[in-house]
Design a protein around this motif. Structure first.
Motif, PDB file in Angstrom:
ATOM      1  N   GLY A   1       0.805  -1.176  -0.055  1.00 32.80           N
ATOM      2  CA  GLY A   1      -0.245  -0.402  -0.596  1.00 32.80           C
ATOM      3  C   GLY A   1       1.157   1.203   0.270  1.00 32.80           C
ATOM      4  O   GLY A   1       0.468   2.689   0.727  1.00 32.80           O
ATOM      5  N   ILE A   2       1.705   1.141  -0.724  1.00 33.08           N
ATOM      6  CA  ILE A   2       3.442   2.440  -0.258  1.00 33.08           C
ATOM      7  C   ILE A   2       2.992   3.295  -1.824  1.00 33.08           C
ATOM      8  O   ILE A   2       3.207   2.360  -2.857  1.00 33.08           O
ATOM      9  CB  ILE A   2       4.516   2.083  -0.245  1.00 33.08           C
ATOM     10  N   LEU A   3       2.495   4.410  -1.876  1.00 31.88           N
ATOM     11  CA  LEU A   3       2.417   5.293  -2.869  1.00 31.88           C
ATOM     12  C   LEU A   3       4.021   6.032  -3.070  1.00 31.88           C
ATOM     13  O   LEU A   3       4.518   6.846  -1.827  1.00 31.88           O
ATOM     14  CB  LEU A   3       1.751   6.002  -3.172  1.00 31.88           C
ATOM     15  N   ARG A   4       5.530   5.695  -3.806  1.00 32.39           N
ATOM     16  CA  ARG A   4       6.588   6.580  -3.907  1.00 32.39           C
ATOM     17  C   ARG A   4       6.101   7.585  -4.734  1.00 32.39           C
ATOM     18  O   ARG A   4       6.198   7.554  -5.880  1.00 32.39           O
ATOM     19  CB  ARG A   4       7.820   5.973  -4.420  1.00 32.39           C
ATOM     20  N   ALA A   5       6.646   8.962  -4.028  1.00 29.40           N
ATOM     21  CA  ALA A   5       6.487  10.015  -4.589  1.00 29.40           C
ATOM     22  C   ALA A   5       7.985  10.719  -5.132  1.00 29.40           C
ATOM     23  O   ALA A   5       8.684  11.120  -3.562  1.00 29.40           O
ATOM     24  CB  ALA A   5       5.481  10.926  -4.671  1.00 29.40           C
ATOM     25  N   GLN A   6       8.920  10.372  -6.321  1.00 24.73           N
ATOM     26  CA  GLN A   6       9.963  11.357  -5.727  1.00 24.73           C
ATOM     27  C   GLN A   6       9.856  12.172  -7.088  1.00 24.73           C
ATOM     28  O   GLN A   6       9.654  12.000  -8.456  1.00 24.73           O
ATOM     29  CB  GLN A   6      10.209   9.631  -6.210  1.00 24.73           C
ATOM     30  N   GLY A   7      11.086  13.143  -7.184  1.00 24.07           N
ATOM     31  CA  GLY A   7      10.736  13.959  -8.421  1.00 24.07           C
ATOM     32  C   GLY A   7      11.109  15.512  -7.652  1.00 24.07           C
ATOM     33  O   GLY A   7      10.305  15.560  -6.508  1.00 24.07           O
ATOM     34  N   ALA A   8      11.022  16.647  -8.206  1.00 20.58           N
ATOM     35  CA  ALA A   8      10.457  17.942  -8.436  1.00 20.58           C
ATOM     36  C   ALA A   8       8.857  18.197  -8.486  1.00 20.58           C
ATOM     37  O   ALA A   8       8.239  17.615  -9.232  1.00 20.58           O
ATOM     38  CB  ALA A   8      11.473  19.202  -8.876  1.00 20.58           C
ATOM     39  N   ILE A   9       8.164  18.574  -7.181  1.00 17.42           N
ATOM     40  CA  ILE A   9       7.622  18.755  -7.296  1.00 17.42           C
ATOM     41  C   ILE A   9       7.340  19.995  -8.688  1.00 17.42           C
ATOM     42  O   ILE A   9       7.093  21.592  -8.151  1.00 17.42           O
ATOM     43  CB  ILE A   9       6.477  19.572  -5.958  1.00 17.42           C
ATOM     44  N   ASP A  10       7.280  19.733 -10.056  1.00 16.07           N
ATOM     45  CA  ASP A  10       6.248  20.638 -10.491  1.00 16.07           C
ATOM     46  C   ASP A  10       4.702  21.022 -10.717  1.00 16.07           C
ATOM     47  O   ASP A  10       3.864  20.072 -10.344  1.00 16.07           O
ATOM     48  CB  ASP A  10       6.567  20.042 -12.186  1.00 16.07           C
TER      49      ASP A  10
ATOM     50  N   GLU B   1      -8.737   2.597  -2.429  1.00 19.00           N
ATOM     51  CA  GLU B   1      -8.279   2.385  -0.939  1.00 19.00           C
ATOM     52  C   GLU B   1      -7.160   1.059  -1.084  1.00 19.00           C
ATOM     53  O   GLU B   1      -6.458   0.961   0.216  1.00 19.00           O
ATOM     54  CB  GLU B   1      -9.246   1.130  -0.407  1.00 19.00           C
ATOM     55  N   TYR B   2      -6.092   0.784  -1.941  1.00 17.70           N
ATOM     56  CA  TYR B   2      -4.614   0.371  -1.855  1.00 17.70           C
ATOM     57  C   TYR B   2      -4.191   0.860  -1.475  1.00 17.70           C
ATOM     58  O   TYR B   2      -3.484   0.807  -0.644  1.00 17.70           O
ATOM     59  CB  TYR B   2      -4.579  -0.411  -3.999  1.00 17.70           C
ATOM     60  N   VAL B   3      -3.231   2.296  -1.766  1.00 15.35           N
ATOM     61  CA  VAL B   3      -2.743   3.590  -1.072  1.00 15.35           C
ATOM     62  C   VAL B   3      -2.508   3.079   0.704  1.00 15.35           C
ATOM     63  O   VAL B   3      -4.007   4.319   0.596  1.00 15.35           O
ATOM     64  CB  VAL B   3      -2.604   4.391  -1.996  1.00 15.35           C
ATOM     65  N   LYS B   4      -2.496   3.727   1.362  1.00 11.66           N
ATOM     66  CA  LYS B   4      -2.179   3.482   2.850  1.00 11.66           C
ATOM     67  C   LYS B   4      -0.994   4.473   2.822  1.00 11.66           C
ATOM     68  O   LYS B   4      -1.210   5.557   3.754  1.00 11.66           O
ATOM     69  CB  LYS B   4      -1.625   2.287   3.181  1.00 11.66           C
ATOM     70  N   THR B   5       0.107   4.883   2.373  1.00 13.49           N
ATOM     71  CA  THR B   5       1.480   5.865   2.723  1.00 13.49           C
ATOM     72  C   THR B   5       1.782   6.438   1.432  1.00 13.49           C
ATOM     73  O   THR B   5       1.900   5.527   0.600  1.00 13.49           O
ATOM     74  CB  THR B   5       2.306   4.978   3.346  1.00 13.49           C
ATOM     75  N   VAL B   6       2.625   7.608   1.820  1.00 19.27           N
ATOM     76  CA  VAL B   6       2.771   7.980   0.918  1.00 19.27           C
ATOM     77  C   VAL B   6       4.348   7.618   0.502  1.00 19.27           C
ATOM     78  O   VAL B   6       4.642   8.196   2.168  1.00 19.27           O
ATOM     79  CB  VAL B   6       2.180   9.472   0.255  1.00 19.27           C
ATOM     80  N   LEU B   7       5.310   7.581   0.149  1.00 17.78           N
ATOM     81  CA  LEU B   7       6.968   7.922   0.441  1.00 17.78           C
ATOM     82  C   LEU B   7       7.765   9.390  -0.037  1.00 17.78           C
ATOM     83  O   LEU B   7       7.147   9.081  -1.465  1.00 17.78           O
ATOM     84  CB  LEU B   7       6.925   6.484  -0.130  1.00 17.78           C
ATOM     85  N   LEU B   8       7.814  10.264   0.451  1.00 17.14           N
ATOM     86  CA  LEU B   8       8.460  10.957  -0.170  1.00 17.14           C
ATOM     87  C   LEU B   8       9.942  11.099  -0.412  1.00 17.14           C
ATOM     88  O   LEU B   8      10.454  10.428   0.443  1.00 17.14           O
ATOM     89  CB  LEU B   8       8.223  12.290   0.803  1.00 17.14           C
ATOM     90  N   ASP B   9      10.594  11.389  -1.621  1.00 16.39           N
ATOM     91  CA  ASP B   9      11.731  12.125  -1.861  1.00 16.39           C
ATOM     92  C   ASP B   9      11.820  13.080  -2.667  1.00 16.39           C
ATOM     93  O   ASP B   9      11.907  13.197  -4.015  1.00 16.39           O
ATOM     94  CB  ASP B   9      12.232  10.694  -2.657  1.00 16.39           C
ATOM     95  N   SER B  10      11.615  14.650  -2.490  1.00 14.84           N
ATOM     96  CA  SER B  10      12.032  15.427  -3.377  1.00 14.84           C
ATOM     97  C   SER B  10      11.880  16.705  -2.383  1.00 14.84           C
ATOM     98  O   SER B  10      12.107  17.165  -1.489  1.00 14.84           O
ATOM     99  CB  SER B  10      10.617  15.769  -3.119  1.00 14.84           C
TER     100      SER B  10
ATOM    101  N   GLN C   1      -6.772  10.048   4.589  1.00 16.64           N
ATOM    102  CA  GLN C   1      -5.730  10.058   5.156  1.00 16.64           C
ATOM    103  C   GLN C   1      -5.266   9.041   5.866  1.00 16.64           C
ATOM    104  O   GLN C   1      -5.081   7.860   6.510  1.00 16.64           O
ATOM    105  CB  GLN C   1      -8.002   9.432   6.830  1.00 16.64           C
ATOM    106  N   LEU C   2      -4.338   9.363   4.510  1.00 19.98           N
ATOM    107  CA  LEU C   2      -3.095   8.216   4.332  1.00 19.98           C
ATOM    108  C   LEU C   2      -2.578   8.893   5.258  1.00 19.98           C
ATOM    109  O   LEU C   2      -1.688  10.369   5.983  1.00 19.98           O
ATOM    110  CB  LEU C   2      -2.626   9.116   2.838  1.00 19.98           C
ATOM    111  N   ASP C   3      -0.859   7.802   5.100  1.00 20.88           N
ATOM    112  CA  ASP C   3       0.360   8.689   5.924  1.00 20.88           C
ATOM    113  C   ASP C   3       1.118   8.655   5.298  1.00 20.88           C
ATOM    114  O   ASP C   3       1.226   8.776   4.112  1.00 20.88           O
ATOM    115  CB  ASP C   3       0.513   6.956   6.679  1.00 20.88           C
TER     116      ASP C   3
ATOM    117  N   GLU D   1      -0.269   9.730  10.003  1.00 17.79           N
ATOM    118  CA  GLU D   1       0.943   9.334  10.447  1.00 17.79           C
ATOM    119  C   GLU D   1       2.111   9.600   9.931  1.00 17.79           C
ATOM    120  O   GLU D   1       1.859   9.781   8.336  1.00 17.79           O
ATOM    121  CB  GLU D   1       0.825   8.246  10.817  1.00 17.79           C
ATOM    122  N   ARG D   2       2.756  10.106  10.203  1.00 16.61           N
ATOM    123  CA  ARG D   2       4.273  10.961   9.917  1.00 16.61           C
ATOM    124  C   ARG D   2       5.877  10.220  10.094  1.00 16.61           C
ATOM    125  O   ARG D   2       5.678  11.073  10.992  1.00 16.61           O
ATOM    126  CB  ARG D   2       4.034  12.235  10.116  1.00 16.61           C
ATOM    127  N   THR D   3       6.484   9.986   9.678  1.00 15.10           N
ATOM    128  CA  THR D   3       7.728   9.156  10.158  1.00 15.10           C
ATOM    129  C   THR D   3       8.762   9.755   9.582  1.00 15.10           C
ATOM    130  O   THR D   3       8.559  10.097   8.130  1.00 15.10           O
ATOM    131  CB  THR D   3       7.355   7.544   9.508  1.00 15.10           C
TER     132      THR D   3
END
Length: 271
Positions: A98-107, A123-132, A151-153, A175-177
């Motif tokens: 349930g992880i969605l990776r968001a990587q790159g510049a926020i254009d 409803e599959y995505v539960k957590t957004v993994l940030l690298d930006s 209601q995502l983490d 939840e923020r980790t």
């Protein structure tokens, strides 16, 4: 000589040196303000001709020096993501669990693509993994609001970067980790608009955006100290947040309590 010149000459002869100096200073000040306005308009015009291109030659470094206690410092941890990946427009990759990776510049337009991605995943995505390294403030704010609405983490892994406007997105998580070794930094917002703005309009837009971000962070439970750190740091610097500062400012949330294991082979004695 003209009558106007005769009047100026007569005034100059009557006025004392202090009065003349004061008026000369006022004229110089007015001229300086005119040139500042002209320079500002020229800078804005140049921005209008330069659309968002994070890979453009001569673009600002993806990771500006940190500003801690007024002195530039190196990032607190090594960033393992390649610079070219961070410079590219943000992309979304679905991962197991349930992880969605968001990587790159926020254009500009990133928020709409993010919404499309979230809606497509149901409803599959539960957590957004940030690298930006950040980018468009308006898009970051819209992404953050959608994250909370669904209601995502949010999470930043070891070796990943979340800087500039990215912490606004991070703040939307329930939840923020931030893992040990994650690099999270903040600084002042600045106008990256590609439209021509007057100095008054640019100031008005900055104030309105600041108010909107402040209100959103408050609603997310973030303490005002975080935004003060950002506002005190110039846009060409970063204030890298320590784990203690993120916890104190409530940017990260406490880990959920571990379930208490039921005791085995024991029963409560009657009272």
């Amino acid at each position: 000589m003209s009558e106007a010149w005769q009047s100026v000459k007569a005034y100059a002869l009557k006025a004392d040196d202090g009065t003349l100096m004061r008026h000369a200073f006022q004229i110089l000040l007015a001229a300086a303000l005119v040139f500042v306005v002209i320079d500002f308009r020229e800078i804005n015009a140049a921005k209008a001709l330069a659309p968002f291109d994070p890979q453009a030659p001569g673009a600002a470094p993806i990771l500006p020096p940190a500003l801690t206690e007024g002195e530039p410092e190196a990032p607190p941890s090594e960033i393992t993501t390649e610079a070219e990946q961070l410079k590219n427009a943000i992309r979304f990759e679905l991962q197991p669990g349930g992880i969605l990776r968001a990587q790159g510049a926020i254009d500009p337009g990133a928020a709409e693509r993010f919404r499309t991605e979230i809606e497509a995943r149901g409803e599959y995505v539960k957590t957004v993994l940030l690298d930006s390294p950040g980018g468009s403030v308006g898009d970051a704010l819209a992404m953050s609001k959608l994250i909370r609405e669904r209601q995502l983490d949010t999470k930043v892994e070891k070796g990943a970067l979340c800087a500039s406007s990215c912490p606004i997105v991070f703040a939307g998580g329930v939840e923020r980790t931030a893992e040990k070794g994650a690099v999270i930094g903040v600084h002042q917002i600045f106008n990256g608009s590609t439209t021509r703005l007057s100095p008054e309009q640019a100031m008005s837009d900055a104030q309105r955006t600041t108010a909107e971000i402040t209100r959103h962070l408050e609603e997310m439970g973030i303490k005002p100290a975080l935004w003060r750190r950002a506002m005190e740091t110039p846009p060409d610097r970063l204030f890298y947040l320590s784990a203690r500062e993120m916890e104190a400012d409530a940017l990260t949330t406490p880990p959920p309590p571990k379930p208490v294991a039921a005791s085995r082979g024991k029963t409560a004695s009657p009272q």
